[in-house]
Design a protein around this motif. Sequence first.
Motif, mmCIF file in Angstrom:
data_model
loop_
_atom_site.group_PDB
_atom_site.id
_atom_site.type_symbol
_atom_site.label_atom_id
_atom_site.label_comp_id
_atom_site.label_asym_id
_atom_site.label_seq_id
_atom_site.Cartn_x
_atom_site.Cartn_y
_atom_site.Cartn_z
ATOM 1 N N VAL A 125 6.791 -5.373 -5.593
ATOM 2 C CA VAL A 125 6.570 -6.127 -5.801
ATOM 3 C C VAL A 125 7.382 -7.873 -6.553
ATOM 4 N N LEU A 144 -0.323 -4.755 -14.187
ATOM 5 C CA LEU A 144 0.221 -5.455 -14.114
ATOM 6 C C LEU A 144 -0.219 -6.630 -15.023
ATOM 7 N N SER A 181 -3.771 -4.424 -9.038
ATOM 8 C CA SER A 181 -4.025 -3.007 -9.487
ATOM 9 C C SER A 181 -3.010 -1.893 -10.186
ATOM 10 N N MET A 182 -1.962 -1.987 -10.148
ATOM 11 C CA MET A 182 -0.576 -1.538 -11.159
ATOM 12 C C MET A 182 -0.888 -2.057 -12.475
ATOM 13 N N TRP A 205 0.476 -1.352 0.279
ATOM 14 C CA TRP A 205 0.099 0.202 0.440
ATOM 15 C C TRP A 205 1.307 1.204 -0.212
ATOM 16 N N LYS A 222 -2.380 -6.459 -6.017
ATOM 17 C CA LYS A 222 -1.073 -5.020 -6.276
ATOM 18 C C LYS A 222 -0.984 -4.907 -8.030
ATOM 19 N N CYS A 223 -0.690 -6.321 -8.455
ATOM 20 C CA CYS A 223 -0.494 -6.268 -9.241
ATOM 21 C C CYS A 223 -1.159 -5.673 -10.612
ATOM 22 N N THR A 227 9.255 0.834 -7.329
ATOM 23 C CA THR A 227 8.072 -0.580 -6.690
ATOM 24 C C THR A 227 8.517 -2.160 -6.871
ATOM 25 N N SER A 246 0.601 3.593 -6.797
ATOM 26 C CA SER A 246 0.161 1.678 -8.124
ATOM 27 C C SER A 246 1.423 2.346 -9.059
ATOM 28 N N ALA A 247 2.002 3.759 -8.757
ATOM 29 C CA ALA A 247 2.772 3.888 -10.155
ATOM 30 C C ALA A 247 3.527 2.665 -10.287
ATOM 31 N N ILE A 248 4.671 2.320 -11.748
ATOM 32 C CA ILE A 248 4.848 1.981 -11.707
ATOM 33 C C ILE A 248 7.070 2.716 -11.970
ATOM 34 N N SER A 249 7.294 2.603 -11.058
ATOM 35 C CA SER A 249 8.619 2.392 -11.945
ATOM 36 C C SER A 249 9.848 1.805 -10.915
#
Length: 146
Positions: free
Chosen positions: A65, A120, A117-118, A51, A114-115, A61, A55-58
Amino acid sequence: MSIAAANVAAATNASGASSKLPPNEVLMSKKGWEIAKSPIKGIFMNAFILWMIGSAISIFTMPPVIYMVIGPIKAILQTNAVFSRFEVLKREVLLMKLTYIAIQLGLLSVALYKCSSMGLLPITQSDWLSSLPLKINYDAVSGSQI
Protein backbone atom coordinates in the motif's frame (compact mmCIF):
# COMPACT_ATOMS: atom_id res chain seq x y z
CA MET A 1 13.44 2.47 -51.00
CA SER A 2 15.32 1.10 -48.03
CA ILE A 3 13.70 -0.74 -45.13
CA ALA A 4 14.50 2.07 -42.69
CA ALA A 5 12.87 4.65 -44.94
CA ALA A 6 9.79 2.43 -45.30
CA ASN A 7 9.56 2.07 -41.50
CA VAL A 8 9.78 5.84 -41.03
CA ALA A 9 7.08 6.39 -43.67
CA ALA A 10 4.85 3.78 -42.05
CA ALA A 11 5.42 5.32 -38.62
CA THR A 12 4.52 8.75 -39.96
CA ASN A 13 1.30 7.49 -41.52
CA ALA A 14 0.33 5.30 -38.57
CA SER A 15 0.97 7.84 -35.84
CA GLY A 16 -0.81 10.64 -37.64
CA ALA A 17 2.19 12.91 -37.23
CA SER A 18 2.51 15.70 -39.71
CA SER A 19 4.79 15.18 -42.67
CA LYS A 20 6.63 18.40 -41.71
CA LEU A 21 8.55 16.64 -38.94
CA PRO A 22 11.93 15.16 -39.77
CA PRO A 23 12.18 11.37 -39.44
CA ASN A 24 14.19 11.70 -36.22
CA GLU A 25 11.47 13.79 -34.58
CA VAL A 26 8.78 11.35 -35.70
CA LEU A 27 10.61 8.53 -33.96
CA MET A 28 11.15 10.73 -30.89
CA SER A 29 7.44 11.50 -30.86
CA LYS A 30 6.51 7.81 -30.99
CA LYS A 31 8.97 7.02 -28.18
CA GLY A 32 7.68 9.93 -26.10
CA TRP A 33 4.08 8.79 -26.41
CA GLU A 34 5.15 5.25 -25.58
CA ILE A 35 6.73 6.50 -22.35
CA ALA A 36 3.74 8.73 -21.58
CA LYS A 37 1.27 5.84 -21.89
CA SER A 38 3.43 3.16 -20.27
CA PRO A 39 2.09 3.57 -16.68
CA ILE A 40 -1.42 2.63 -17.81
CA LYS A 41 -0.26 -0.99 -18.06
CA GLY A 42 0.24 -1.02 -14.29
CA ILE A 43 -3.19 0.19 -13.18
CA PHE A 44 -4.92 -3.18 -13.40
CA MET A 45 -1.94 -5.06 -11.99
CA ASN A 46 -1.77 -2.68 -9.01
CA ALA A 47 -5.53 -2.93 -8.48
CA PHE A 48 -5.28 -6.73 -8.52
CA ILE A 49 -2.42 -6.72 -6.00
CA LEU A 50 -4.33 -4.39 -3.71
CA TRP A 51 -7.40 -6.61 -3.99
CA MET A 52 -5.35 -9.71 -3.16
CA ILE A 53 -3.89 -8.25 0.05
CA GLY A 54 -7.33 -7.75 1.55
CA SER A 55 -8.52 -5.01 3.88
CA ALA A 56 -6.82 -6.08 7.11
CA ILE A 57 -4.08 -3.86 8.45
CA SER A 58 -0.92 -5.83 9.16
CA ILE A 59 2.81 -5.79 8.56
CA PHE A 60 2.30 -7.72 5.31
CA THR A 61 -0.30 -5.40 3.80
CA MET A 62 1.37 -2.07 4.53
CA PRO A 63 4.45 -2.25 2.23
CA PRO A 64 2.42 -2.75 -0.99
CA VAL A 65 0.00 0.00 0.00
CA ILE A 66 2.81 2.41 0.85
CA TYR A 67 4.57 1.56 -2.42
CA MET A 68 1.37 2.16 -4.40
CA VAL A 69 0.93 5.60 -2.82
CA ILE A 70 4.55 6.77 -3.00
CA GLY A 71 5.26 5.45 -6.53
CA PRO A 72 2.88 7.76 -8.45
CA ILE A 73 3.86 10.77 -6.31
CA LYS A 74 7.54 10.21 -7.13
CA ALA A 75 6.71 9.72 -10.80
CA ILE A 76 4.74 12.97 -10.94
CA LEU A 77 7.60 14.86 -9.31
CA GLN A 78 10.08 13.39 -11.83
CA THR A 79 7.98 14.13 -14.92
CA ASN A 80 10.32 16.82 -16.26
CA ALA A 81 13.33 14.52 -15.90
CA VAL A 82 11.52 11.69 -17.71
CA PHE A 83 10.62 13.90 -20.67
CA SER A 84 13.76 16.06 -20.76
CA ARG A 85 15.10 14.36 -23.87
CA PHE A 86 11.90 15.17 -25.78
CA GLU A 87 12.05 18.97 -25.32
CA VAL A 88 12.72 19.28 -29.08
CA LEU A 89 9.02 18.48 -29.61
CA LYS A 90 7.94 21.73 -27.96
CA ARG A 91 4.15 21.60 -28.15
CA GLU A 92 3.73 17.84 -28.18
CA VAL A 93 5.85 17.25 -25.06
CA LEU A 94 3.30 19.19 -22.97
CA LEU A 95 0.54 16.79 -24.04
CA MET A 96 2.82 13.85 -23.27
CA LYS A 97 3.49 15.20 -19.78
CA LEU A 98 -0.20 15.84 -19.12
CA THR A 99 -1.09 12.30 -20.23
CA TYR A 100 1.65 10.86 -18.03
CA ILE A 101 0.48 12.88 -15.01
CA ALA A 102 -3.18 11.92 -15.59
CA ILE A 103 -2.30 8.22 -15.65
CA GLN A 104 -0.19 8.59 -12.50
CA LEU A 105 -3.12 10.33 -10.79
CA GLY A 106 -5.27 7.34 -11.78
CA LEU A 107 -2.75 5.02 -10.10
CA LEU A 108 -2.75 7.24 -7.03
CA SER A 109 -6.55 7.22 -6.88
CA VAL A 110 -6.58 3.40 -6.91
CA ALA A 111 -4.12 3.38 -3.99
CA LEU A 112 -6.06 6.02 -2.04
CA TYR A 113 -9.28 4.08 -2.56
CA LYS A 114 -7.57 1.06 -1.02
CA CYS A 115 -6.36 3.18 1.91
CA SER A 116 -9.91 4.40 2.37
CA SER A 117 -11.34 0.88 2.35
CA MET A 118 -8.72 -0.20 4.91
CA GLY A 119 -9.72 2.67 7.19
CA LEU A 120 -6.40 4.50 6.89
CA LEU A 121 -7.90 7.79 5.66
CA PRO A 122 -9.94 9.96 8.03
CA ILE A 123 -13.11 10.32 6.00
CA THR A 124 -15.89 9.51 8.47
CA GLN A 125 -17.34 11.74 11.18
CA SER A 126 -16.05 9.50 13.93
CA ASP A 127 -12.48 10.14 12.79
CA TRP A 128 -12.87 13.82 13.72
CA LEU A 129 -14.62 13.51 17.09
CA SER A 130 -11.58 14.76 18.99
CA SER A 131 -11.74 18.11 17.19
CA LEU A 132 -15.41 18.76 18.02
CA PRO A 133 -16.14 20.97 21.02
CA LEU A 134 -17.48 19.21 24.08
CA LYS A 135 -21.13 19.72 24.77
CA ILE A 136 -21.79 20.62 28.40
CA ASN A 137 -25.08 19.32 29.74
CA TYR A 138 -26.73 21.18 32.54
CA ASP A 139 -29.05 18.90 34.46
CA ALA A 140 -31.88 20.33 36.45
CA VAL A 141 -33.83 18.14 38.83
CA SER A 142 -37.16 19.05 40.23
CA GLY A 143 -39.61 17.05 42.19
CA SER A 144 -40.33 15.98 45.72
CA GLN A 145 -38.93 13.40 48.00
CA ILE A 146 -41.05 10.48 49.00
